[in-house]
Design an enzyme around this catalytic site. Sequence first.
Site: not given
Length: 684
Positions: A162, A319
Amino acid sequence: MTSPLPVRLPAGPDDTPRLRLAYGADYNPEQWPREVWEEDIRLMREAGVNLVSVGIFSWARLQPTAGTWDFTWLDEVMDLLHEGGIGVDLATATASPPPWLTTAHPEILPVTASGETLWPGARQHWRPTSPVFRTYALRLVREIAGRYAGHPALVAWHISNELGCHNVYDHSDDAARAFRDWLRLRYTTLDALNHAWGTAFWSQHYSDWQQILPPRLAASHPNPTQQLDFKRFSSDALKEYLRAERDVLREIAPDTPVTTNFMVMGGIKGMNYADWAHEVDFVSNDHYVRPGPQARDELSFCANLTSGIAGHRPWFLMEHSTSAVNWQPVNVPKRPGDLARDSLLHVAHGADAVCFFQWRQSAAGAEKYHSAMVPHAGADSEVFRAVTDLGRTLEALAPVTGATREPARVAVLFDWESWWASEQDSHPTSLLDYHQEALDWYSALLALGIRADVVTTRCDLDPYDLLIAPVLHVIPETLAKDLNGYVESGGHLVTTYFSGVVDENDHIWLGGHPGALRELLGIRIEEFGPLPADDGVELDDSTTGTVWTDRITVTGPEVEILARYRTGAYTDRPAVTRRTAGRGSASYVSTRLGAEGLTALLPRLLAAAGVDSELPPAARGRVELAVRRGDDSRYLFLVNRTDEPVPVPGLTGELVIGPKRDDSGGGVLVLPPRSVAVLRQPAD
């Protein structure tokens, strides 16, 4: 039409290599004692897991001190996963530097605009432009790649994690130096920079590059073009870091594909993912549902946008959550059916992998209340049973693997630079929400049963019959020409308030708004009319506008007024217009109508483009349709958006997943609440 991810999953239970959807999670065995690992492998096989991401936050474990390494535990985990038939998306472990590194080199820590240091104790406490951090991080990448490049469990590299989630904007001295270098490449000369930044205003003229800083805490509003360029630079700095790790991986293991997890979801806007997509071998995304009446619309919108970023090729859902998260004010668990529907909605929009954070719910740490595939309650739980059911469903959907998204006739245009610039300070209003406006248009299309794509300005726009470009605030001259050409050649453009107002330097297009699109739309706006937060205006089509109004004067030929203001300062003036131009048309909506108001307006705009729903009337608004196309088949994903059973009559095809047709009712397919069905049809 078939374009599978470049990820070679282990052979299936029968040891026969074949295409199949990836299924799994982040796996963090270092959080658990050794005796848990075998149970993990057994439960993964039971659930149908065939891929896990490993090592994401393992730097301190892999490199306990600056001069020592410990790969013994990871060696064993990799071997166990391979023996269990589970592939590994192996992380470079650089997401969070270990305490020994930040203690020895506090100069790698990010600095806020107000000069505060972001200290260790959480994650992502590093400067994207720090040469010291990069030296240590790339050394770690090289060690990991060199050790595992030939491991049979390895199927992909996972760069960092991320990128930019917590450190996209760093205002340190490292960032200042890198920002100046970036500006030199963009502008070449100070004269060009001074012109672009409009430094004649407020005595900001620069006479030396060293005078330029990031937009730190200032006495008033910082220079707006400086702010916009800093956003561009910050996205580029992370992209450059991504490239640095990727290049090491490709040097050592050129045959293993590389990805990193984007965060295409509401509220995450610092990274221009449309600009990043070509830097990885396949696009991956993380998405978490945010509560609210448009929660699943937003999920669909973001999955759709991820597909647009990926060029409509399959992508990787790295995710999402099995149930509740831990970072919202109130973390509500998912209802029965939501786990499967959320997952399959991503597959409907092109995901060839469905993965969760994380495999086993943590017993300690900041995310111990975040749900997982194996919850605190263990395998004897509703969540794990739902996880196992989903595994069987994804196995049944194996034929969809590699199928690309079939283009729709309608597209919503999403532009990061307009998002950044339209929401800056010292503007007509601080209430404008770019992402929400785009989502409202998408929700209205869903409510009408219209299949639509979400695309960026990097995509080919010509194939779309109707192009909706909400708050397209930044329009360079080249884009203005492209939009004019789109309409002249038969396309139907719809845009909104605060569009076409500035160029790429955030300079106003002079002569009246919406400058870059003024002639195409056949209107002229002398002054904006933003509305207070608690104010609204009525239109004569019975819709209500908020946030914004425009004082519109019709200037061009062939302009039709679709709605006028019935109340407010601009009573009787045009509120919604449409101009015929060439073989197409250009429409303008001057106020925020919200999803409900746009649902009322859209049929007239769709009719002009000759677009109608592909769904039977009984299912429109209640069922979302997405289509993926393989070499010889089309796959129709039918997603029940409601909490009630919905009949879907008239659609033909072989049922791949979903409820059996109701023979007593003439073979009509009835979708249970919050469910998904997939029909397979022959390709044309």
